[in-house]
Each structure stands twice: as structure tokens, then as C-alpha cells.
Design a protein around this motif. Structure first.
Motif, PDB file in Angstrom:
ATOM      1  N   TYR A 397      48.035   2.042  -1.716  1.00 36.41           N
ATOM      2  CA  TYR A 397      47.663   3.433  -1.494  1.00 36.41           C
ATOM      3  C   TYR A 397      48.253   4.274  -2.624  1.00 36.41           C
ATOM      4  O   TYR A 397      49.425   4.112  -2.988  1.00 36.41           O
ATOM      5  N   LEU A 398      47.442   5.155  -3.175  1.00 38.73           N
ATOM      6  CA  LEU A 398      47.847   5.980  -4.306  1.00 38.73           C
ATOM      7  C   LEU A 398      48.006   7.419  -3.825  1.00 38.73           C
ATOM      8  O   LEU A 398      47.033   8.045  -3.390  1.00 38.73           O
ATOM      9  N   ASN A 399      49.218   7.936  -3.887  1.00 34.04           N
ATOM     10  CA  ASN A 399      49.505   9.287  -3.398  1.00 34.04           C
ATOM     11  C   ASN A 399      49.814  10.208  -4.578  1.00 34.04           C
ATOM     12  O   ASN A 399      50.890  10.114  -5.185  1.00 34.04           O
ATOM     13  N   VAL A 400      48.858  11.052  -4.928  1.00 34.51           N
ATOM     14  CA  VAL A 400      49.050  12.017  -6.007  1.00 34.51           C
ATOM     15  C   VAL A 400      49.794  13.218  -5.428  1.00 34.51           C
ATOM     16  O   VAL A 400      49.273  13.931  -4.557  1.00 34.51           O
ATOM     17  N   MET A 401      51.000  13.434  -5.906  1.00 37.64           N
ATOM     18  CA  MET A 401      51.911  14.412  -5.320  1.00 37.64           C
ATOM     19  C   MET A 401      51.790  15.748  -6.049  1.00 37.64           C
ATOM     20  O   MET A 401      52.516  16.034  -7.006  1.00 37.64           O
ATOM     21  N   ILE A 402      50.881  16.582  -5.597  1.00 40.17           N
ATOM     22  CA  ILE A 402      50.583  17.828  -6.289  1.00 40.17           C
ATOM     23  C   ILE A 402      51.763  18.800  -6.217  1.00 40.17           C
ATOM     24  O   ILE A 402      52.105  19.452  -7.208  1.00 40.17           O
ATOM     25  N   TYR A 403      52.402  18.886  -5.067  1.00 43.51           N
ATOM     26  CA  TYR A 403      53.500  19.846  -4.889  1.00 43.51           C
ATOM     27  C   TYR A 403      54.652  19.591  -5.875  1.00 43.51           C
ATOM     28  O   TYR A 403      55.041  20.508  -6.616  1.00 43.51           O
ATOM     29  N   PRO A 404      55.235  18.392  -5.960  1.00 38.22           N
ATOM     30  CA  PRO A 404      56.314  18.184  -6.937  1.00 38.22           C
ATOM     31  C   PRO A 404      55.818  18.171  -8.379  1.00 38.22           C
ATOM     32  O   PRO A 404      56.572  18.534  -9.290  1.00 38.22           O
ATOM     33  N   LEU A 405      54.577  17.761  -8.612  1.00 36.75           N
ATOM     34  CA  LEU A 405      54.015  17.815  -9.967  1.00 36.75           C
ATOM     35  C   LEU A 405      54.054  19.240 -10.492  1.00 36.75           C
ATOM     36  O   LEU A 405      54.454  19.487 -11.639  1.00 36.75           O
ATOM     37  N   HIS A 406      53.658  20.203  -9.667  1.00 36.33           N
ATOM     38  CA  HIS A 406      53.592  21.604 -10.083  1.00 36.33           C
ATOM     39  C   HIS A 406      54.968  22.232 -10.276  1.00 36.33           C
ATOM     40  O   HIS A 406      55.054  23.340 -10.819  1.00 36.33           O
ATOM     41  N   ARG A 407      56.008  21.554  -9.839  1.00 40.99           N
ATOM     42  CA  ARG A 407      57.358  22.122  -9.955  1.00 40.99           C
ATOM     43  C   ARG A 407      58.231  21.330 -10.932  1.00 40.99           C
ATOM     44  O   ARG A 407      59.459  21.491 -10.930  1.00 40.99           O
ATOM     45  N   ARG A 408      57.599  20.535 -11.786  1.00 42.20           N
ATOM     46  CA  ARG A 408      58.368  19.807 -12.804  1.00 42.20           C
ATOM     47  C   ARG A 408      58.784  20.751 -13.921  1.00 42.20           C
ATOM     48  O   ARG A 408      57.952  21.434 -14.516  1.00 42.20           O
ATOM     49  N   GLU A 409      60.081  20.753 -14.225  1.00 40.80           N
ATOM     50  CA  GLU A 409      60.608  21.670 -15.238  1.00 40.80           C
ATOM     51  C   GLU A 409      60.053  21.376 -16.628  1.00 40.80           C
ATOM     52  O   GLU A 409      59.874  22.287 -17.431  1.00 40.80           O
ATOM     53  N   ASP A 410      59.805  20.108 -16.930  1.00 36.17           N
ATOM     54  CA  ASP A 410      59.298  19.782 -18.265  1.00 36.17           C
ATOM     55  C   ASP A 410      57.854  20.238 -18.455  1.00 36.17           C
ATOM     56  O   ASP A 410      57.405  20.438 -19.590  1.00 36.17           O
ATOM     57  N   LEU A 411      57.136  20.429 -17.362  1.00 32.91           N
ATOM     58  CA  LEU A 411      55.752  20.891 -17.444  1.00 32.91           C
ATOM     59  C   LEU A 411      55.637  22.396 -17.256  1.00 32.91           C
ATOM     60  O   LEU A 411      54.766  23.038 -17.859  1.00 32.91           O
TER      61      LEU A 411
END
Length: 494
Positions: A397-411
Motif C-alpha cells: 500500500y502506497l500512502n502519499v502523505m500530503i500533510y507532512p509533505l507540505h510542512r517540510r522545511e527544505d521545501l
């Protein structure tokens, strides 16, 4: 005593045998880093994919194992992904099968666009995409405006009475607007919030989320003996009755939505103005479009759009209104923009496209609070992730984690700060910002949703100043939820 011990041992062995992962899945999955997994239960007791502790567990594991790691939820191998490069690799036309978690929705949504896959999904997507042409969206503006005006009347009773909870009011507003644009039917949920249909939607969502968070609740005979199947059947009868009634009524009326006399080019897909999405689907059925052959095909798609358009708009609108109340300077800048564009005339689609600052405000609100915090797929073949070279085995199962992705400091530098102007320039990666998902299964109704939100927020700000109370504690379910609130207070502008 000896026989009891033997029986217990045999029972434990059988449970282990039934719930152990397939050998290849186990061997390949364990090559990917992740928290320690225990026999049978895996990481069920030391990792939360959903719930109030979810964001904390995601953050800790990402810091320890990187933006891509694995967890075992019982015998299921889940790959947690918050890396744009890997997300882009997964956004292919071959990886469109939804995770089994969505199967809980199947009795309700059937083969609608959210749950269908393979050739059926491709036919449906191709057939429906033109219905979101801007000329069709333009005809929805009066409906959105009417719902916004009703919302203002409802909120008038809240003025001067302190802080009040926002979610249910916005939910009723979103339901009214989606019902009229999708089905061509007035629900009047805002003026009759205890109506049978709106209440059934809320109860059904809660029931299904129980099953998703704890699959054991959905297993027989427990599901039936616990009374949940009877409750689900009752709610489905309510949720099906209205769309079926409307579908049959419009079919009996045999509404001819073709407008061949329109020489101006305003007709899109041979459909005249003021046609609800249901009418477009019924026209496809009459024209024998392969994607819509039966009444059930139309019903499933209508119910899917009712579900997705209502719940996601409610979530995004609620967070956006609350965040405007926390940032008075941003709120006043939006007010200035809106008041300069809407100067007395009936608003049009083009007017709302000019609201570029409001557009950035909504984008930033959805970065911090994406309506859908997790998007889940199932690997139908082995996949090699480009960022770290991990091989994801078929069946995972592939879980794309939008919430933590949007809060990455490097991005997103200073990622916890609300800053609409960060959307003035391209993001560091095309898949770093995906509030409407990404790839071929991205949200087909995103322009519809953005237009709806702009109409409602602009109307609200022209009448009221918003003040918000307290910070939010959010947690993931099918959508991003709040532990309490949010609460706002309104002050008339005039």
C-alpha cells in the motif's frame, strides 16, 4: 491444563499463519527502514496512520527514517511517502488502483470516479473532464452566490453573540451549493440543518471512518451482530433515495439540454446554460457514451460528486475562514482586492479569476491544512523509487502523505508560518505542493472547488470582519479534522 495450553498454542499458530504477510512482500518490505514491527500486529500499537497521534508519529518517523519508510499494519505493508520525487514516480497511469482502505466506501459510492479503476476509470475520467470547462463553471456562479447570500442571513443571527463553531454552518452551505450544481436540486440544508439527507451524510461518514480505522469492525459476523450493517443499510437507503428520485424525475421530464441554435459558441458539449452536472450525465447516457450506460452508472457518479464536493469544500472553506480570522492583515488585503473587483455588478467567472491574492490565500491555507491529508494507492506491480532506490513490491500500500509533505522545511522555509506570497513563484518541485493530489488521479473538480470557495469567502468578507479563537489541533481521517472548533466571531463592516 495441558490441553488448554496446547489449544492456546494452536490458536496462536493459526492466527499467525492466517495473518502473516506473503513471503516476498515480507522480505522486500523489510529492506525498507521503518519502526520495529511485532508478530501478527506489526506496527498497529506503535504507529498511527490516522487519529489524533498521527501527525506526531509521522513527524518522528520522517526525522528518523527519512521521507520514505515502511510500516506493517497487521499483514499489510504500507509505504509512507513524503518525498516529491518519489510521489512523481508513483503518479503514473499504471498506478491508479486505490488502496483497500477505500473499499469501505464502495457500498455508498459504487463505481464512481473516486473508487473505479482500470478501463472503467479511464472512460469515466475522459467523459467527465469537459464538464468542468470554464463556460460551464461560469453558469454555477449565480448558484454559489445564492448560497453565499443564504449563508450571510444565517450568520446574521450569530453577530454579537461571541465566538461560535464554524464547521457545521459551512458544511450546510457547501451541501446546498453542491446539491444544486450537481443534481439541480435545492436541499436548503442551511435553513433546515436537521433534514434527513444532511444528517445521514454526517452519520454515514462517521460509520465508515470507524471501519477504516479498525478493519476488524467490518469483519463478519461482528459487523452484523454489532448492529452496524443495519445502521449502514438504513443510511444508504436515505442517501440513495434523493439522487434516484431526482434522476428518475429528470428522465421522465426528458429534458432536452441540447441548444443547437446557440451560434455564439456558448454551448459546451451541446449543453445549454443552467444545466446541472446530473443533466450532463443523463445526456451522456441518452447518447450511449460507454462510461454511462445505466441508471446506476449515473447514480454512482452523482453520489461521488456529492460526497467529494461537499466534504472537501467544507474542510477547505472552514480552515480558510478560520485562518483569515487569525491574520487580520491578510484578511484586510483580501477585502481590498474583493471590494475593488466586485463593485455592484453581478459577479462572473472572470471576476473571480482576477482575485489573485485570494487565490494565494486559499493555496496557502490548503498547504497548511489540506482537506485530504493522505492519498492511498496499491502497487499493482513492483516499483523502484528514484529518490532512494527502494523497491516497492507488488501488493504494498502506497500512502502519499500530503500533510507532512507540505510542512517540510527544505521545501517550504519557515513552513509553519502562513505566508500567501510563497505562492508567487514556482515551488522547489512540481510535486511538493499537491492539495488536490497529483498525476492522472488528481481532483477533477479542483477548479469547481476553488470557484465555490472564492464566491463564498468574498461575499463573507464584504459583509463581516472575522476574528478567530484559539489554535487548532488537527488529526487525519478520510479528511483533515479538528479536535474542537474552529470558532470565529463576526463584526459587521457597515
Amino acid at each position: 491444563m495441558y490441553m488448554i495450553l496446547i489449544t492456546l498454542a494452536l490458536g496462536a499458530f493459526m492466527i499467525w499463519w492466517l495473518f502473516r504477510p506473503e513471503k516476498r512482500l515480507r522480505e522486500m518490505g523489510n529492506k525498507i527502514p521503518g519502526p520495529k514491527a511485532y508478530p501478527i500486529v506489526g506496527n498497529i500499537f506503535n504507529f498511527n496512520l490516522y487519529g489524533i497521534n498521527g501527525p506526531k508519529d509521522w513527524k518522528e518517523c520522517i526525522e528518523k527514517y527519512g521521507p520514505t519508510f515502511r510500516v506493517w499494519l497487521g499483514p499489510q505493508l504500507h509505504i509512507i511517502i513524503a518525498e516529491p520525487e518519489d510521489i512523481q514516480a508513483l503518479s503514473s497511469k499504471t498506478l491508479i488502483t486505490k488502496s483497500d482502505a477505500y473499499s469501505a466506501l464502495q457500498p455508498w459510492l459504487g463505481t464512481g470516479l473516486l473508487l473505479s479503476t482500470g478501463e472503467l476509470w479511464q472512460r469515466r475520467r475522459k467523459a467527465i473532464t469537459p464538464t468542468f470547462h470554464f463556460k460551464i463553471l461560469d453558469q454555477f456562479v449565480p448558484t454559489f452566490s445564492k448560497c453565499a447570500n443564504t449563508l450571510l442571513k444565517v450568520l446574521k443571527d450569530k453577530v454579537g453573540k461571541g465566538f461560535f463553531p464554524l464547521t457545521h454552518i459551512i458544511s450546510d452551505c457547501a451541501l446546498d451549493s453542491v446539491a444544486e450544481t450537481v443534481m439541480g436540486t435545492e436541499l436548503n440544508a442551511m435553513t433546515n440543518p436537521i433534514g434527513e439527507y444532511p444528517t445521514a451524510i454526517e452519520r454515514m461518514t462517521l460509520l465508515l471512518m470507524e471501519k477504516i480505522k479498525n478493519p476488524l469492525l467490518g469483519m463478519e459476523p461482528h459487523y452484523t451482530l454489532s448492529g452496524r450493517r443495519k445502521k449502514e443499510k438504513h443510511l444508504l437507503n436515505i442517501l440513495f433515495s434523493l439522487p434516484l428520485e431526482v434522476i428518475r424525475k429528470k428522465e421522465i421530464e426528458n429534458i432536452d439540454v441540447r441548444d443547437d441554435s446557440d451560434a455564439s459558441g456558448d454551448a459546451v458539449l451541446g449543453v445549454k446554460r443552467k444545466a446541472a452536472l446530473l443533466e450532463l450525465l443523463l445526456k451522456m447516457k441518452r447518447d450511449k457514451v460507454p462510461a454511462f450506460q445505466t441508471e446506476k452508472d449515473v447514480k454512482d457518479e452523482v453520489i461521488t460528486f456529492m460526497f467529494e464536493g461537499h466534504d472537501t469544500t467544507t474542510s477547505s472553506l472552514t480552515f480558510a475562514i478560520w485562518i483569515l480570522g487569525k491574520h487580520q492583515d491578510v484578511q484586510e488585503e483580501v477585502y481590498r482586492e474583493v471590494s475593488e473587483i466586485l463593485v455592484g455588478q453581478e459577479p462572473t467567472y472572470e471576476d473571480f479569476q482576477k482575485m489573485t491574492y485570494l487565490d494565494r490565500v486559499l493555496k496557502e491555507s490548503m498547504r497548511l491544512y489540506p482537506a485530504v491529508p493522505i492519498v492511498a494507492r496499491q502497487a499493482t506491480h513492483d516499483v523502484v523509487l528514484p529518490h532512494n532506490g527502494y523497491t516497492i513490491p507488488k501488493g504494498a500500500y502506497l500512502n502519499v502523505m500530503i500533510y507532512p509533505l507540505h510542512r517540510r522545511e527544505d521545501l517550504f522555509p519557515d513552513s509553519e508560518k502562513f505566508n500567501p506570497d510563497r505562492h508567487l513563484k514556482p515551488h522547489k518541485h512540481a510535486y511538493a505542493y499537491i492539495p488536490f493530489s497529483a498525476g492522472p488521479r488528481n481532483c477533477i473538480g479542483q477548479k469547481f472547488a476553488m470557484l465555490n470557495m472564492k464566491v463564498i469567502i468574498s461575499s463573507l468578507l464584504l459583509s463581516y470582519k472575522i476574528e478567530s479563537n484559539d489554535d487548532l489541533i488537527v488529526y487525519p481521517e478520510l479528511l483533515l479534522r479538528t479536535k474542537k472548533g474552529p470558532y470565529i466571531r463576526l463584526t459587521p463592516r457597515n
